[in-house]
Every structure is written in structure tokens, then in C-alpha cells.
Design an enzyme around this catalytic site. Structure first.
Site, PDB file in Angstrom:
ATOM      1  N   ASP A   5       0.816  -1.041  -0.062  1.00 48.02           N
ATOM      2  CA  ASP A   5       0.133   0.023   0.147  1.00 48.02           C
ATOM      3  C   ASP A   5       0.751   1.137   0.035  1.00 48.02           C
ATOM      4  OD1 ASP A   5      -1.508  -2.329   1.034  1.00 48.02           O
ATOM      5  OD2 ASP A   5      -2.847  -0.872   1.643  1.00 48.02           O
ATOM      6  N   LYS A  25      -7.346   3.227  -2.700  1.00 40.44           N
ATOM      7  CA  LYS A  25      -7.784   3.036  -1.047  1.00 40.44           C
ATOM      8  C   LYS A  25      -8.061   4.463  -0.565  1.00 40.44           C
ATOM      9  CE  LYS A  25      -5.023   1.826   2.989  1.00 40.44           C
ATOM     10  NZ  LYS A  25      -3.747   1.459   3.618  1.00 40.44           N
ATOM     11  N   LYS A  36     -10.542  -0.370  -1.564  1.00 39.99           N
ATOM     12  CA  LYS A  36     -10.160  -0.572  -0.159  1.00 39.99           C
ATOM     13  C   LYS A  36     -10.650   0.528   0.631  1.00 39.99           C
ATOM     14  CE  LYS A  36      -6.490  -1.448   3.241  1.00 39.99           C
ATOM     15  NZ  LYS A  36      -5.132  -1.698   3.285  1.00 39.99           N
TER      16      LYS A  36
END
Length: 259
Positions: free
Chosen positions: A118, A182, A211
Site C-alpha cells: 500500500d 484506497k 479499499k
């Protein structure tokens, strides 16, 4: 159990958006647990904290532990022999390092056992409208992940973005095709919102998942994010959330929740 999210029929003459085309599906408690990226990104986290995180991930069968990249080796060793991933946060939480530094950190994390990545976008370049830089950064990090065969997630930090900036990042992600976009780091002025999850799901290529992360602390918030289109939930409250969902299912005498 909360009432299911209502879906809208696709408009005639165009490709349905994912949220509009989405059908209800049953989730077992294990399916719900496998949506969780079990998170401890605190700068003062100890080795015992990492062991506790990994033990909980194994006990509840979460999808991943989300940790700072320096913890990659320890957590990958603690999770050896399981199907739980070690997710390293890159350029975290500010995103204010160069592309070269982020690529190096990505490769270093992977070399030390991480198998999900990430990373935080460079918000200075986003605010400057330097979309070529943003795309190059995303493309380089995603390429490293693809070569290693691991999922890549791009953190937008939506609480600091305008609507136009969010949409442009979705456009760039639709070109580069990371595995996920995300919502947030959880370390800024706000976290995930249902509205942002819906916006991202609507405007990013269907091959890219969403996400939700940041501030998701209750079972109801968790379910709302899934209904809005999130396919992974990053949170530090995974244990109480899954336990609460288990209690609800047991009280209702059901094995699945329709979302």
C-alpha cells in the site's frame, strides 16, 4: 441485520457501473474476516505488538496484516505457513518521498517478506496538477508489484482532496490498473466515508478494487463500506467487528449475511 443496500438498474445504452450491476451475495463470517487488513501502523509498535497482531490475524483468519515496511521481515516470519499476507505501507503516512525512494522501499519490503503493498501518493504533485508525475509514480510502483506477483494499493488520502482531484486520481488508476485504490491512511484529518467509496467504485475501472480504511471501528460502518463497493477493509478494530458480526449471525440463526 441491517437491510441490504439497494442497487439501481443500469441506464439503457451504456455499460453498467459496477455498483449498479452488483448483485447481492452471501458472506459467511469467514468471508467477512477475509475482507480485513488487520492494522497496526503506530510508530511505537513493539515486537510484542506485532506478534499480537499476527496471532489475531491467524485466529480470525484475516486477509492481511498492515504494517510499516520495517516490520515486513518480522511479520512474514510470524505468518509463515499461513495464507495471511504481510502488507507493507510505503511512503507512509505522508507520501512525501521521491519516486526513487518509494520504489526502493517497495523492493526492500518485498525482499523482506512483504507480499502486499500500500503506497501513499505524492499529494504535493496532486495539488500542483502534475498528473504526469503522479502517473509515473503509480506506474513504477505497480510495475514492481506486478513483477513480484503481489497486490498493489494506491492510497489517495481523500480527506485532503477536492472532488476533482479524487476523480482525476481514479482516471489515472484506470490507466495504470493497480489492484486497489484506497481511501485513506487513517493518519490525516479524516478517514473512509461511504460517499468516497461509492465515488471511487463508480469512477475507477472495474478491474481495480476499492479499499476503505481509516476510522472504521464498528460492525455497521464495516457493512456500510462493503455495501458501498469496498472489497477490502483496513482497520485496527477487526477483532471486535468480526466478533460483533458473529454474535449477530448467531442471534439470528444464520450462517451468512447478504450484502
Amino acid at each position: 441485520m441491517l437491510p441490504p443496500r439497494q442497487t439501481e438498474p443500469a441506464n439503457a445504452g451504456r455499460t453498467p457501473k459496477k455498483e449498479e450491476a452488483q448483485t447481492m451475495k452471501p458472506y459467511t463470517l469467514d468471508d467477512l474476516a477475509r475482507l480485513v487488513d488487520h492494522t497496526n501502523l503506530h510508530p511505537d509498535a513493539t515486537r510484542e505488538d506485532m506478534k499480537k497482531l499476527c496471532d489475531e490475524a491467524k485466529r480470525y483468519h484475516f486477509k492481511m496484516v498492515a504494517i510499516n515496511s520495517v516490520q515486513s521481515k518480522l511479520c512474514s516470519e510470524l505468518l509463515a505457513g499461513t495464507d495471511i499476507d504481510t502488507g507493507a505501507a510505503i511512503g507512509f503516512p505522508l507520501g512525501q518521498t521521491s519516486i526513487v525512494a518509494k520504489v526502493f522501499e517497495t523492493k526492500d519490503a518485498l525482499a523482506n517478506g512483504a507480499n502486499e503493498i500500500d503506497y501513499v501518493v505524492n499529494l504535493t504533485e496532486v495539488k500542483a496538477g502534475n498528473w504526469g508525475y503522479v502517473r509515473d509514480e503509480m506506474a513504477q510502483i505497480v510495475a514492481v508489484c506486478r513483477e513480484a506477483g503481489v497486490p498493489s494499493k494506491v492510497i489517495f488520502e481523500n480527506c485532503l482532496l477536492t472532488q476533482g482531484e479524487k476523480l482525476k486520481l481514479c482516471e489515472v488508476a484506470s490507466e495504470v490498473l493497480p489492484d486497489f485504490v484506497k481511501t485513506s491512511t487513517g493518519f490525516s484529518t479524516g478517514g473512509a466515508t461511504v460517499e468516497d467509496v461509492r465515488l471511487m467504485r463508480e469512477h475507477v475501472d472495474p478491474r481495480v478494487k476499492v479499499k476503505a480504511a481509516g476510522g472504521i471501528r464498528t460492525a455497521d460502518a464495516f457493512l456500510d463500506m462493503v455495501r458501498a463497493g469496498a472489497e477490502r477493509i483496513g482497520c485496527s478494530a477487526g477483532v471486535p467487528i468480526i466478533e460483533e458480526l458473529g454474535r449477530r449471525m448467531a442471534a439470528e440463526g444464520v450462517d451468512t449475511i447478504e450484502l
